[in-house]
Design a protein around this motif. Structure first.
Motif, PDB file in Angstrom:
ATOM      1  N   SER A 174     -97.709   2.578 -31.350  1.00 39.39           N
ATOM      2  CA  SER A 174     -97.148   2.649 -29.995  1.00 39.39           C
ATOM      3  C   SER A 174     -97.119   4.088 -29.513  1.00 39.39           C
ATOM      4  CB  SER A 174     -95.726   2.079 -29.969  1.00 39.39           C
ATOM      5  OG  SER A 174     -95.720   0.724 -30.304  1.00 39.39           O
ATOM      6  N   GLU A 175     -97.578   4.278 -28.295  1.00 38.65           N
ATOM      7  CA  GLU A 175     -97.535   5.602 -27.676  1.00 38.65           C
ATOM      8  C   GLU A 175     -96.231   5.822 -26.926  1.00 38.65           C
ATOM      9  OE1 GLU A 175     -99.805   8.165 -27.859  1.00 38.65           O
ATOM     10  OE2 GLU A 175    -100.769   6.942 -29.390  1.00 38.65           O
ATOM     11  N   ASP A 176     -95.644   4.714 -26.445  1.00 36.98           N
ATOM     12  CA  ASP A 176     -94.395   4.790 -25.691  1.00 36.98           C
ATOM     13  C   ASP A 176     -93.737   3.412 -25.686  1.00 36.98           C
ATOM     14  OD1 ASP A 176     -95.848   3.285 -23.754  1.00 36.98           O
ATOM     15  OD2 ASP A 176     -96.395   5.103 -22.675  1.00 36.98           O
ATOM     16  N   VAL A 177     -92.586   3.303 -25.046  1.00 37.98           N
ATOM     17  CA  VAL A 177     -91.845   2.042 -25.021  1.00 37.98           C
ATOM     18  C   VAL A 177     -92.632   0.968 -24.269  1.00 37.98           C
ATOM     19  CG1 VAL A 177     -89.701   0.941 -24.265  1.00 37.98           C
ATOM     20  CG2 VAL A 177     -89.631   3.217 -25.286  1.00 37.98           C
ATOM     21  N   ASP A 178     -93.418   1.362 -23.290  1.00 39.78           N
ATOM     22  CA  ASP A 178     -94.230   0.382 -22.550  1.00 39.78           C
ATOM     23  C   ASP A 178     -95.212  -0.334 -23.468  1.00 39.78           C
ATOM     24  OD1 ASP A 178     -92.965   0.869 -20.147  1.00 39.78           O
ATOM     25  OD2 ASP A 178     -94.454   2.333 -19.478  1.00 39.78           O
TER      26      ASP A 178
ATOM     27  N   VAL B 107     -90.654   5.564 -31.935  1.00 36.85           N
ATOM     28  CA  VAL B 107     -91.924   5.782 -31.240  1.00 36.85           C
ATOM     29  C   VAL B 107     -92.165   7.284 -31.158  1.00 36.85           C
ATOM     30  CG1 VAL B 107     -93.191   5.431 -29.085  1.00 36.85           C
ATOM     31  CG2 VAL B 107     -91.547   3.694 -29.854  1.00 36.85           C
ATOM     32  N   LYS B 108     -93.296   7.719 -31.696  1.00 37.30           N
ATOM     33  CA  LYS B 108     -93.676   9.137 -31.635  1.00 37.30           C
ATOM     34  C   LYS B 108     -92.562  10.058 -32.144  1.00 37.30           C
ATOM     35  CE  LYS B 108     -97.825   8.937 -29.957  1.00 37.30           C
ATOM     36  NZ  LYS B 108     -98.931   9.458 -30.700  1.00 37.30           N
ATOM     37  N   GLY B 109     -91.997   9.721 -33.311  1.00 37.22           N
ATOM     38  CA  GLY B 109     -91.049  10.605 -33.967  1.00 37.22           C
ATOM     39  C   GLY B 109     -89.604  10.519 -33.522  1.00 37.22           C
ATOM     40  N   ALA B 110     -89.275   9.524 -32.694  1.00 43.07           N
ATOM     41  CA  ALA B 110     -87.885   9.399 -32.244  1.00 43.07           C
ATOM     42  C   ALA B 110     -87.536   7.938 -31.976  1.00 43.07           C
ATOM     43  CB  ALA B 110     -87.648  10.223 -30.981  1.00 43.07           C
ATOM     44  N   ILE B 111     -86.296   7.581 -32.270  1.00 40.38           N
ATOM     45  CA  ILE B 111     -85.793   6.276 -31.849  1.00 40.38           C
ATOM     46  C   ILE B 111     -85.697   6.331 -30.331  1.00 40.38           C
ATOM     47  CG2 ILE B 111     -83.822   4.715 -31.871  1.00 40.38           C
ATOM     48  CD1 ILE B 111     -83.132   5.829 -34.679  1.00 40.38           C
TER      49      ILE B 111
END
Length: 138
Positions: free
Chosen positions: A12-16, A56-60
């Motif tokens: 995943s790149e982002d929440v979307d 996602v990308k190192g962070a909740i």
């Protein structure tokens, strides 16, 4: 006592991306699910209001309430654990999380708080987010 889970959202790149993946899943099922090989020993505590917090990308960055945990079998007859989620994704403040395999338990007091309605969901780097909070400007 309630306990949460935390898991990397691999790819995943982002929440979307998570929302899109789950929207495809919802075409064939009333709830999104994730399958894992290990059944959580603390399932009863999770089912008392626990959520899965997605990294996602190192962070909740987002969470979902876990509505069921059940034993299932894959196509080859191996036991699997199905984590069944509420379809609603709840954005959280970004909280840095190092990479790990599988999933981990997350105590409620260690979980990032939800973004309130109207709060911006900025995907800033977790280190910058922490620095701004520590400086009292965030």
């Amino acid at each position: 006592m309630t306990i949460h889970m935390v898991k990397l959202s691999v790819g995943s790149e982002d929440v979307d991306d998570i929302a899109n993946w789950q929207a495809r899943y919802l075409k064939t099922s009333p709830n999104p699910m994730h399958f894992t090989r290990m059944f959580p020993k603390r399932a009863e505590e999770i089912l008392r209001g626990g959520s899965i917090y997605w990294v996602v990308k190192g962070a909740i960055r987002v969470r979902q309430r876990i509505v069921d945990i059940r034993q299932e079998q894959d196509s080859e007859g191996r036991d699997m654990c199905a984590l069944v989620f509420d379809p609603q994704l709840v954005r959280t403040y970004a909280q840095a999380k190092r990479p790990f395999q599988g999933w981990r338990y997350l105590k409620p007091e260690d979980a990032p708080r939800d973004l309130k309605s109207g709060e911006a969901a900025l995907d800033i780097p977790p280190d910058l987010d922490t620095a701004l909070k520590n400086a009292g400007v965030w």
